[in-house]
Design an enzyme around this catalytic site. Structure first.
Site, PDB file in Angstrom:
ATOM      1  CG  ASP A 151       4.858 -66.941   4.251  1.00 43.01           C
ATOM      2  OD1 ASP A 151       5.968 -67.268   4.701  1.00 43.01           O
ATOM      3  OD2 ASP A 151       4.657 -66.654   3.053  1.00 43.01           O
ATOM      4  CG  ASP A 154       9.390 -63.488   1.905  1.00 44.33           C
ATOM      5  OD1 ASP A 154       9.916 -62.380   2.105  1.00 44.33           O
ATOM      6  OD2 ASP A 154       9.964 -64.573   2.123  1.00 44.33           O
TER       7      ASP A 154
END
Length: 606
Positions: free
Chosen positions: A159, A161
């Site tokens: 991912d 963030d």
């Protein structure tokens, strides 16, 4: 002395000192039948002591349950066999040395007996825990819920963030202030709410919010509310009121609790780090209406705050703040760069799946890794719409050109160096062939990033939990070690001596119970005064902790922890004893108390 050594010494000493469950009071006749002769060394001593009284296995003050004067004390006959000397072992098992209750000392009253046991145990705890007992705990350790061999992992997914990009806490205050402004300007809430400043560290991740009652709370793995962690607005709710509101129990039924993705019909769980300013704004808005005696519907308030927070993201405010000051908001960029370089140099394939837009990701990755950051990744997918990306099979992939504009051609393969938008995991698996345990995916959101991948597709999963760094420092402190050890020792003492139910003993137990509650509050407040640790309630794991162990094979404070391990390292989960098992190997009780294999390499990067 390490903390695990302290545990070993304390455990063995407690057994040796006879801290075992006391038997219920028995009649003199039963006592006589259950007694045994003391084994004395040497045949001459045996001959001289043929009429010696026997000893009994009891745990009570001297003088208690003595034989009546009308019945003569039992004597060992000359024809009786001498009992073999028994070794010390677990209570209740064969091979336990019998303890004598016969004493020449003056009889001890019940209260004095209980307090003497209390003082002996407390002295033992404080003597066995020297300063610095837990300093060996290491926040750079990767913790294992399941056995994972990095040698078997060929593909690493990420991912963006709070995984590749770690953000500073300054971002939370900006999100809170902007959402508060939307609440006033767009939803026409009273302007007096603007006076409420952001409160750092008021909430913690993983809390539940009762939408209809407007209550923020912490729930354990068994769906029970932890007493003392329920807030209406900025004020705590008493335990008595909580019991009244929930029908005389602290239990929250599964039908009301948060669903699979943390969004139940009546209760929502806040699982991602971005939710911290949302919880704070909910608490502040509730507090304003309550303190000003303004009637309002908590359901409407929850909906409006959620939309206001959503507007911060949808309107791109958060992306704009970060891109304007990358050095202020992005942390550990050198370490992210080092992780990616190391994995690629080892021949691993990398991919990125994020909900963030390409322009934002491109700016951040260029800042951390350089303009050629796309060369590290075999596949890059932006605006993926997780968790629906993992469950739906409808949305097709679309390619973006170098300007970030959408292309119209059908996607038949996923090429390195290209940027793709939306799509779904089923097409991703078909086009790449990356399946099963050879894939390890990293993310910070247990539901949106990890749950489906582990449960439905068999990928290995790794959770990024930045709070580990703070909580490990607390657990490593001497104050915490002493408080927690004494709390556990006192609880064990109460368990062993609870058969003493006379009025004097009950009075002592009330004092012990009060101290136990004070110790539990002390340990909670060391982490967060309102809600405590994100991993534990008083003694049970939290609901968050349960999900963490269910949806992640391994977890760590940051992606940089990977730098401490070589590419063939195997993570083994600690075999912590179940309630019915004995702690036979103390190393298994204390994960994280070891040096990571390549901690020196990590230090040079920092």
């Amino acid at each position: 002395m390490s903390f695990k050594t302290v545990g070993t010494v304390l455990t063995r000493t407690l057994w040796a000192r006879g801290n075992r469950t006391p038997p219920l009071a028995r009649s003199p006749r039963v006592n006589r039948l259950s007694t045994s002769c003391r084994a004395l060394a040497g045949s001459k001593q045996i001959g001289k002591n043929k009429g010696q009284s026997c000893s009994s296995d009891t745990d009570r003050p001297s003088g208690g349950d003595a034989p009546s004067s009308s019945e003569p004390p039992h004597k060992c006959g000359s024809g009786e066999k001498k009992r073999q000397k028994e070794t010390v072992g677990a209570p209740g098992a064969s091979g336990v040395r019998r303890r004598s209750f016969t004493s020449n000392a003056a009889p001890m009253d019940q209260t004095s007996f209980l307090w003497s046991r209390y003082n002996d145990l407390k002295r033992l705890v404080y003597d066995l825990i020297p300063p610095g007992a837990c300093k060996s705990l290491n926040s750079s350790v990767i913790y294992a819920n399941n056995e994972v061999s990095l040698e078997e992992v060929d593909i690493y997914g990420f991912d963006y963030d709070y995984t590749l990009a770690q953000y500073s806490n300054a971002l939370n205050a900006l999100i809170y202030d902007t959402a508060k402004g939307f609440l006033i300007e767009h939803f026409k809430y009273p302007e007096e709410i603007a006076k409420y400043e952001y409160i750092p560290n008021f909430t913690v991740r993983g809390l539940h919010y009762d939408i209809q009652k407007g209550l923020l709370m912490k729930i354990d793995a068994f769906h029970y509310i932890e007493p003392g962690t329920v807030y209406r607005g900025l004020s705590p709710v008493s335990d008595d009121e909580v019991l009244y509101l929930y029908g005389g129990t602290f239990h929250v039924p599964l039908s009301q609790d948060s669903g699979f993705y943390g969004k139940g019909p009546k209760v929502k769980q806040f699982m991602d780090i971005f939710s911290i300013p949302e919880m704070t704004l909910l608490a502040v808005a509730n507090d304003f209406f309550i303190t000003n005696d303004i009637e309002y519907d908590p359901v409407h308030l929850f909906k409006d705050v959620s939309e206001a927070i959503g507007m911060v993201h949808l309107k791109g405010y958060m992306y704009k703040w970060i891109m304007q000051d990358l050095d202020k908001f992005i942390l550990r960029k050198e370490e992210t760069d080092a992780v990616l370089h190391r994995l690629v140099s080892q021949g691993k394939k990398l991919f990125l799946i994020t909900n963030s837009p390409f322009s934002f990701v491109d700016k951040g990755m260029t800042h951390m890794v350089g303009k050629n950051w796309r060369d590290f990744f075999d596949v890059v997918i932006v605006q993926a719409d997780k968790p629906h990306f993992f469950t739906d099979c409808i949305k097709p992939f679309r390619r973006l050109d170098n300007n970030g504009d959408l292309r119209w051609e059908k996607i038949n393969r996923l090429d390195k160096g290209q940027i793709y938008k939306q799509g779904n995991l089923f097409d991703f698996l078909r086009l790449t062939g990356w399946r099963g345990s050879k894939v390890l995916y990293f993310g910070d959101h247990l539901y949106s990033d990890l749950a489906d991948l582990m449960l439905r597709h068999g990928w290995r999963t790794a959770a990024i939990v930045p709070e580990l760094e703070h909580e490990t420092k607390i657990v490593s402190a001497h104050r915490y070690a002493v408080t927690l050890t004494w709390l556990q020792a006192l609880t064990g003492l109460m368990e062993r001596l609870q058969t003493h139910r006379d009025p004097a003993s009950k009075k002592v137990f009330l004092e012990w119970q009060k101290e136990r509650e004070e110790l539990r509050v002390m340990t909670k407040n060391l982490f967060n005064p309102q809600f405590g640790s994100i991993f534990r309630t008083c003694h049970n794991p939290t609901y968050f902790s349960r999900r963490l162990s269910r949806f992640s094979d391994i977890y760590m404070a940051s992606l940089s922890c990977l730098l401490n391990y070589d590419p063939s390292y195997t993570f083994y989960p600690r075999r912590t004893p179940l309630q019915h098992e004995a702690p036979l190997w103390m190393d298994q009780l204390c994960t994280g108390c070891m040096k990571t294999p390549h901690i020196d390499d990590m230090a040079s990067i920092r």
